[in-house]
Write an enzyme that holds these catalytic residues in place. Structure first.
Site, PDB file in Angstrom:
ATOM      1  N   GLY A  45       0.781  -1.331   0.037  1.00 32.20           N
ATOM      2  CA  GLY A  45       0.136   0.079   0.087  1.00 32.20           C
ATOM      3  C   GLY A  45       0.829   1.290   0.105  1.00 32.20           C
ATOM      4  O   GLY A  45       0.409   2.405  -0.623  1.00 32.20           O
ATOM      5  N   ASP A 101       0.967   3.535   4.726  1.00 27.50           N
ATOM      6  CA  ASP A 101      -0.033   4.095   4.028  1.00 27.50           C
ATOM      7  C   ASP A 101      -1.076   4.544   4.993  1.00 27.50           C
ATOM      8  O   ASP A 101      -1.516   5.651   5.017  1.00 27.50           O
ATOM      9  CB  ASP A 101      -0.892   3.114   2.820  1.00 27.50           C
ATOM     10  CG  ASP A 101      -1.077   1.731   3.459  1.00 27.50           C
ATOM     11  OD1 ASP A 101      -1.015   1.579   4.578  1.00 27.50           O
ATOM     12  OD2 ASP A 101      -1.758   1.214   2.618  1.00 27.50           O
ATOM     13  N   ASP A 104      -4.948   2.316  11.148  1.00 29.72           N
ATOM     14  CA  ASP A 104      -6.291   2.192  11.243  1.00 29.72           C
ATOM     15  C   ASP A 104      -6.434   1.694  12.667  1.00 29.72           C
ATOM     16  O   ASP A 104      -6.344   2.450  13.729  1.00 29.72           O
ATOM     17  CB  ASP A 104      -6.739   0.967  10.248  1.00 29.72           C
ATOM     18  CG  ASP A 104      -8.309   0.809  10.413  1.00 29.72           C
ATOM     19  OD1 ASP A 104      -8.945   1.582  10.992  1.00 29.72           O
ATOM     20  OD2 ASP A 104      -8.806  -0.480   9.953  1.00 29.72           O
ATOM     21  N   LYS A 132      -6.442   6.927  10.750  1.00 25.51           N
ATOM     22  CA  LYS A 132      -7.862   6.781  11.028  1.00 25.51           C
ATOM     23  C   LYS A 132      -7.960   6.665  12.589  1.00 25.51           C
ATOM     24  O   LYS A 132      -8.222   5.336  13.244  1.00 25.51           O
ATOM     25  CB  LYS A 132      -8.474   5.426  10.299  1.00 25.51           C
ATOM     26  CG  LYS A 132      -9.447   5.496   9.367  1.00 25.51           C
ATOM     27  CD  LYS A 132      -9.937   4.037   9.230  1.00 25.51           C
ATOM     28  CE  LYS A 132      -9.955   3.952   7.591  1.00 25.51           C
ATOM     29  NZ  LYS A 132     -10.468   2.557   7.174  1.00 25.51           N
ATOM     30  N   PHE A 153     -13.508   3.276   4.539  1.00 28.20           N
ATOM     31  CA  PHE A 153     -12.426   2.540   3.830  1.00 28.20           C
ATOM     32  C   PHE A 153     -12.378   3.254   2.456  1.00 28.20           C
ATOM     33  O   PHE A 153     -13.239   3.442   1.670  1.00 28.20           O
ATOM     34  CB  PHE A 153     -13.175   1.143   3.628  1.00 28.20           C
ATOM     35  CG  PHE A 153     -12.089   0.206   3.223  1.00 28.20           C
ATOM     36  CD1 PHE A 153     -11.212  -0.491   4.349  1.00 28.20           C
ATOM     37  CD2 PHE A 153     -11.939  -0.049   1.690  1.00 28.20           C
ATOM     38  CE1 PHE A 153     -10.330  -1.340   3.506  1.00 28.20           C
ATOM     39  CE2 PHE A 153     -11.065  -0.929   1.390  1.00 28.20           C
ATOM     40  CZ  PHE A 153     -10.062  -1.586   2.341  1.00 28.20           C
ATOM     41  N   VAL A 154     -10.974   3.429   2.581  1.00 30.96           N
ATOM     42  CA  VAL A 154     -10.364   4.442   1.402  1.00 30.96           C
ATOM     43  C   VAL A 154      -9.410   3.456   0.352  1.00 30.96           C
ATOM     44  O   VAL A 154      -8.846   2.607   0.849  1.00 30.96           O
ATOM     45  CB  VAL A 154      -9.564   5.725   1.672  1.00 30.96           C
ATOM     46  CG1 VAL A 154     -10.663   6.708   2.839  1.00 30.96           C
ATOM     47  CG2 VAL A 154      -8.527   5.261   2.607  1.00 30.96           C
ATOM     48  N   ASP A 160      -5.716  -0.432  -1.571  1.00 29.04           N
ATOM     49  CA  ASP A 160      -6.439  -1.252  -2.562  1.00 29.04           C
ATOM     50  C   ASP A 160      -7.709  -1.788  -1.873  1.00 29.04           C
ATOM     51  O   ASP A 160      -7.913  -1.959  -0.555  1.00 29.04           O
ATOM     52  CB  ASP A 160      -5.861  -2.508  -3.141  1.00 29.04           C
ATOM     53  CG  ASP A 160      -5.373  -3.507  -1.811  1.00 29.04           C
ATOM     54  OD1 ASP A 160      -5.181  -3.285  -0.695  1.00 29.04           O
ATOM     55  OD2 ASP A 160      -6.123  -4.812  -2.039  1.00 29.04           O
ATOM     56  N   ARG A 166      -5.674   0.394  -6.828  1.00 27.85           N
ATOM     57  CA  ARG A 166      -4.317   0.994  -6.059  1.00 27.85           C
ATOM     58  C   ARG A 166      -3.772   2.150  -7.219  1.00 27.85           C
ATOM     59  O   ARG A 166      -3.270   3.272  -6.838  1.00 27.85           O
ATOM     60  CB  ARG A 166      -3.200   0.196  -6.408  1.00 27.85           C
ATOM     61  CG  ARG A 166      -3.356  -0.992  -5.202  1.00 27.85           C
ATOM     62  CD  ARG A 166      -2.213  -1.679  -4.871  1.00 27.85           C
ATOM     63  NE  ARG A 166      -2.375  -2.966  -4.497  1.00 27.85           N
ATOM     64  CZ  ARG A 166      -2.206  -3.414  -3.088  1.00 27.85           C
ATOM     65  NH1 ARG A 166      -2.102  -2.138  -2.370  1.00 27.85           N
ATOM     66  NH2 ARG A 166      -2.360  -4.683  -2.788  1.00 27.85           N
TER      67      ARG A 166
HETATM   68  P1  IMP Z   1      -4.386  -1.738  11.096  1.00 30.70           P
HETATM   69  O1  IMP Z   1      -3.515  -2.914  11.402  1.00 30.70           O
HETATM   70  O2  IMP Z   1      -5.784  -2.071  11.483  1.00 30.70           O
HETATM   71  O3  IMP Z   1      -3.680  -0.408  11.617  1.00 30.70           O
HETATM   72  O4  IMP Z   1      -4.584  -1.741   9.600  1.00 30.70           O
HETATM   73  C1  IMP Z   1      -3.327  -1.342   8.782  1.00 30.70           C
HETATM   74  C2  IMP Z   1      -3.577  -1.820   7.295  1.00 30.70           C
HETATM   75  O5  IMP Z   1      -5.007  -2.554   7.092  1.00 30.70           O
HETATM   76  C3  IMP Z   1      -3.168  -0.944   6.210  1.00 30.70           C
HETATM   77  O6  IMP Z   1      -1.778  -1.130   6.231  1.00 30.70           O
HETATM   78  C4  IMP Z   1      -4.042  -1.225   5.043  1.00 30.70           C
HETATM   79  O7  IMP Z   1      -3.219  -2.247   4.433  1.00 30.70           O
HETATM   80  C5  IMP Z   1      -5.140  -1.749   6.003  1.00 30.70           C
HETATM   81  N1  IMP Z   1      -6.320  -0.794   5.817  1.00 30.70           N
HETATM   82  C6  IMP Z   1      -6.798  -0.345   6.897  1.00 30.70           C
HETATM   83  N2  IMP Z   1      -7.723   0.542   6.612  1.00 30.70           N
HETATM   84  C7  IMP Z   1      -7.807   0.677   5.429  1.00 30.70           C
HETATM   85  C8  IMP Z   1      -8.659   1.376   4.291  1.00 30.70           C
HETATM   86  O8  IMP Z   1      -9.433   2.394   4.462  1.00 30.70           O
HETATM   87  N3  IMP Z   1      -8.403   1.098   3.007  1.00 30.70           N
HETATM   88  C9  IMP Z   1      -7.266   0.218   2.565  1.00 30.70           C
HETATM   89  N4  IMP Z   1      -6.659  -0.601   3.541  1.00 30.70           N
HETATM   90  C10 IMP Z   1      -6.849  -0.292   4.735  1.00 30.70           C
END
Ligand code: IMP
Length: 180
Positions: A45, A101, A104, A132, A153-154, A160, A166
């Site tokens: 990403g 990227d 979350d 986020k 969700f972006v 992607d 992408r």
């Molecule tokens: P986390 O572990 O929940 O912080 O998620 C991190 C990973 O989830 C990111 O590196 C992305 O690959 C994926 N992700 C989280 N939110 C999004 C979104 O809104 N769009 C696309 N990928 C996301």
């Protein structure tokens, strides 16, 4: 059929993205003056972000990549992280800047930082394009944040859904029917 047909709303247009990445590059160049940081791009990403960011940095710096994967597919993170590709180089004694990227829940970044910290870098910091914050389950230190975004969700600019979108040059939200 064009990918753009699936777009419901553009959240961050291309010019806004470009300007913010330039600002981050300037800030990093000044903060790391004299240090030759190692940028660690998180595949897949962050590929466009790290390549634009690195070109906006004016001091000498290095680039390496890691790939992680959360088990499961789609839009939910299960909290289990795997390293699919590790760094090519040792980070001992180096100034490491992880470039991702989006943060979350923070589970992926928390795991990555714990793993990298154990390898004795001289310093370890994070630069993330999107934060986020509402969804955070693990507190992770983010030194550089491109944009804070709401809980949607972006896709686009490297990010992607199901492996697609992408190559959209902006950050956007897809139409609900795309997920059906
Ligand atoms: P986390 O572990 O929940 O912080 O998620 C991190 C990973 O989830 C990111 O590196 C992305 O690959 C994926 N992700 C989280 N939110 C999004 C979104 O809104 N769009 C696309 N990928 C996301």
């Amino acid at each position: 059929m064009s990918l753009a047909d699936d777009v419901e709303e553009v959240l961050i247009p291309e010019e806004v993205l470009r300007a913010r990445v330039q600002e981050l590059g300037r800030q990093i160049s000044s903060d790391y003056e004299g240090k030759q940081p190692l940028l660690v791009g998180i595949l897949t990403g962050a590929v466009f972000f790290v390549s634009d960011l690195m070109r906006a940095i004016t001091i000498p710096c290095h680039l390496d990549f890691m790939a992680t994967s959360a088990y499961g597919t789609g839009t939910e993170n299960t909290g289990v992280v795997r390293i699919l590709k590790d760094l090519n180089e040792s980070i001992e004694g180096r100034h490491v800047l992880v470039v991702d990227d989006i943060v979350d829940t923070g589970l992926t970044m928390d795991y990555l930082l714990t793993t990298l910290k154990a390898r004795y870098p001289a310093s370890l910091a994070v630069c993330v394009l999107l934060d986020k914050a509402e969804r955070r389950r693990r507190e992770v230190p983010l030194r550089y944040v491109g944009f804070r975004i709401p809980d949607r969700f972006v896709v686009g600019y490297g990010m992607d859904y199901a492996g697609l979108y992408r190559n959209l040059p902006y950050l956007c939200v897809l139409k609900p029917e795309v997920y059906r």
